[in-house]
Design a protein around this motif. Structure first.
Motif, mmCIF file in Angstrom:
data_model
loop_
_atom_site.group_PDB
_atom_site.id
_atom_site.type_symbol
_atom_site.label_atom_id
_atom_site.label_comp_id
_atom_site.label_asym_id
_atom_site.label_seq_id
_atom_site.Cartn_x
_atom_site.Cartn_y
_atom_site.Cartn_z
ATOM 1 N N GLN A 6 -13.310 19.521 -7.685
ATOM 2 C CA GLN A 6 -13.146 19.362 -6.199
ATOM 3 C C GLN A 6 -12.227 20.347 -5.693
ATOM 4 O OE1 GLN A 6 -13.020 15.478 -4.869
ATOM 5 N NE2 GLN A 6 -15.322 14.931 -5.228
ATOM 6 N N GLY A 7 -11.077 20.703 -6.496
ATOM 7 C CA GLY A 7 -9.920 21.456 -5.924
ATOM 8 C C GLY A 7 -9.001 20.588 -5.243
ATOM 9 N N VAL A 8 -9.008 19.307 -5.303
ATOM 10 C CA VAL A 8 -7.954 18.360 -5.009
ATOM 11 C C VAL A 8 -6.652 18.530 -5.590
ATOM 12 C CG1 VAL A 8 -7.090 16.046 -4.427
ATOM 13 C CG2 VAL A 8 -9.720 16.671 -4.072
ATOM 14 N N LEU A 9 -6.848 18.797 -6.955
ATOM 15 C CA LEU A 9 -5.620 19.151 -8.025
ATOM 16 C C LEU A 9 -5.982 20.452 -8.210
ATOM 17 C CD1 LEU A 9 -5.827 15.803 -10.235
ATOM 18 C CD2 LEU A 9 -4.388 16.252 -8.299
ATOM 19 N N ILE A 10 -4.799 21.249 -8.183
ATOM 20 C CA ILE A 10 -4.820 22.710 -8.376
ATOM 21 C C ILE A 10 -4.325 23.007 -9.722
ATOM 22 C CG2 ILE A 10 -4.119 24.777 -7.439
ATOM 23 C CD1 ILE A 10 -3.551 23.292 -4.842
ATOM 24 N N TYR A 49 -1.726 17.498 -17.817
ATOM 25 C CA TYR A 49 -1.269 17.148 -16.115
ATOM 26 C C TYR A 49 -0.021 17.376 -16.009
ATOM 27 C CZ TYR A 49 -6.156 15.526 -15.763
ATOM 28 O OH TYR A 49 -7.447 15.647 -15.688
ATOM 29 N N ASN A 50 0.683 17.808 -14.847
ATOM 30 C CA ASN A 50 1.973 17.830 -14.603
ATOM 31 C C ASN A 50 2.329 16.568 -13.654
ATOM 32 O OD1 ASN A 50 4.336 18.340 -12.949
ATOM 33 N ND2 ASN A 50 4.001 20.423 -12.899
ATOM 34 N N LEU A 51 2.815 15.507 -14.548
ATOM 35 C CA LEU A 51 3.194 14.115 -14.133
ATOM 36 C C LEU A 51 3.961 14.096 -12.965
ATOM 37 C CD1 LEU A 51 3.233 11.273 -14.490
ATOM 38 C CD2 LEU A 51 5.198 11.440 -15.938
ATOM 39 N N ASP A 52 5.004 14.971 -12.678
ATOM 40 C CA ASP A 52 5.942 15.135 -11.448
ATOM 41 C C ASP A 52 5.044 15.301 -10.335
ATOM 42 O OD1 ASP A 52 7.977 14.544 -13.315
ATOM 43 O OD2 ASP A 52 8.601 16.709 -13.481
ATOM 44 N N LEU A 53 4.246 16.332 -10.358
ATOM 45 C CA LEU A 53 3.760 16.788 -9.167
ATOM 46 C C LEU A 53 2.394 15.785 -9.003
ATOM 47 C CD1 LEU A 53 3.728 20.645 -9.237
ATOM 48 C CD2 LEU A 53 5.041 19.297 -7.709
ATOM 49 N N LEU A 54 1.907 15.315 -9.926
ATOM 50 C CA LEU A 54 0.835 14.182 -9.423
ATOM 51 C C LEU A 54 1.482 12.997 -8.916
ATOM 52 C CD1 LEU A 54 -1.221 14.383 -12.728
ATOM 53 C CD2 LEU A 54 -1.831 15.177 -10.376
ATOM 54 N N GLN A 55 2.626 12.700 -9.280
ATOM 55 C CA GLN A 55 3.249 11.298 -8.884
ATOM 56 C C GLN A 55 3.553 11.749 -7.323
ATOM 57 O OE1 GLN A 55 6.251 10.815 -11.799
ATOM 58 N NE2 GLN A 55 5.353 8.896 -12.347
#
Length: 89
Positions: free
Chosen positions: A27-31, A46-52
């Protein structure tokens, strides 16, 4: 240093299912290139820091945008290259 983790680890850390992570990607929510990277056709990290940060600031997109800018500025490709000193003869 940024930690990149697999889908199972991301699901565990974020308490989201792998299906939810995939839906957010599609959906493009996560880039791509920011929140996640594709290593090959079957391997995503996945980039853990940016996801958190994204989870923490879902109601404040401007705050998350600042975190993205800081992350991008920290990349080696965005670092200034040292100038070579020339010697005078």
């Amino acid at each position: 240093m940024t930690s990149f983790i697999n889908k199972q680890q991301a699901s565990q850390y974020l308490n989201l299912s792998g299906t939810t992570l995939k839906r957010y990607r599609l959906q493009g929510v996560l880039i791509e290139g920011i929140h996640w990277v594709r290593l090959n056709s079957r391997c995503i990290r996945y980039n853990l820091d940016l996801l958190q940060d994204w989870l923490q600031h879902r109601d404040d997109p401007a705050a998350h945008e600042r975190a993205i800018e800081i992350y991008q500025a920290s990349l080696l490709s965005n670092q200034k290259k040292p100038r070579k000193k020339t010697q005078k003869i």
